[in-house]
Scaffold this active site. Sequence first.
Site, PDB file in Angstrom:
ATOM      1  N   HIS A 118       0.770  -1.369   0.022  1.00 53.90           N
ATOM      2  CA  HIS A 118      -0.015  -0.041  -0.024  1.00 53.90           C
ATOM      3  C   HIS A 118       0.822   1.320  -0.029  1.00 53.90           C
ATOM      4  CE1 HIS A 118       1.043  -0.383   4.326  1.00 53.90           C
ATOM      5  NE2 HIS A 118       1.140   0.920   4.167  1.00 53.90           N
ATOM      6  N   HIS A 168       5.495   6.511  -1.841  1.00 53.14           N
ATOM      7  CA  HIS A 168       6.384   5.395  -1.796  1.00 53.14           C
ATOM      8  C   HIS A 168       5.811   4.373  -1.242  1.00 53.14           C
ATOM      9  CE1 HIS A 168       6.669   6.458   2.229  1.00 53.14           C
ATOM     10  NE2 HIS A 168       7.276   5.267   2.510  1.00 53.14           N
TER      11      HIS A 168
END
Length: 185
Positions: A45, A129
Amino acid sequence: MNGVRTFIAVDVSNKNGIENLQKELLEITRWSIQEVKPVEKQNFHFTLVFLGTVNLDTIDKIKAKLLELQFKPINVTYTGLGGFPSSNFARVIWIGVNEEGRKRLSSLAELVISKLAEIGFLSKPFIPHMTIFRIKKENSKLYNILSKYNDKTFGSDVINKIHLKRSDLTPAGPIYSDIFTVYAK
């Protein structure tokens, strides 16, 4: 129950390319389980906002703010690897996204952060990220390894949901579950 450890994130649906990248990195580096811990694919995620421990009343307020969000699906291409706090001395290895995906995810994070600020939450700036490894043992060759993947792409995806997630920390690693979901329109 005193509170729930929470964060707001967008999930990854194209997990195979990233999982293959993890396997490739483990193979070429010969990292052992004592050196690194791969993030499990069900936990891939992008965290938009880490909220910490919140009580149940606050969760209802967060849900109400998330319902106010309006966003379109975001196309991303997974590209490049990096490390936090730096590529030389990383404790985390992450995968990034293409420029357009980075801009759109950052805008979405800013929108979420501004809504949550209305109910008293403060947040660090968002850096798009996705963590794919946690480094347990310092590795002097890490920068060379990461730099070889700077311009490589690892698949694409469509981000079309935002989740309020619960994080339960266990000795085997975190367990994430969705508390609430908002869909792109």
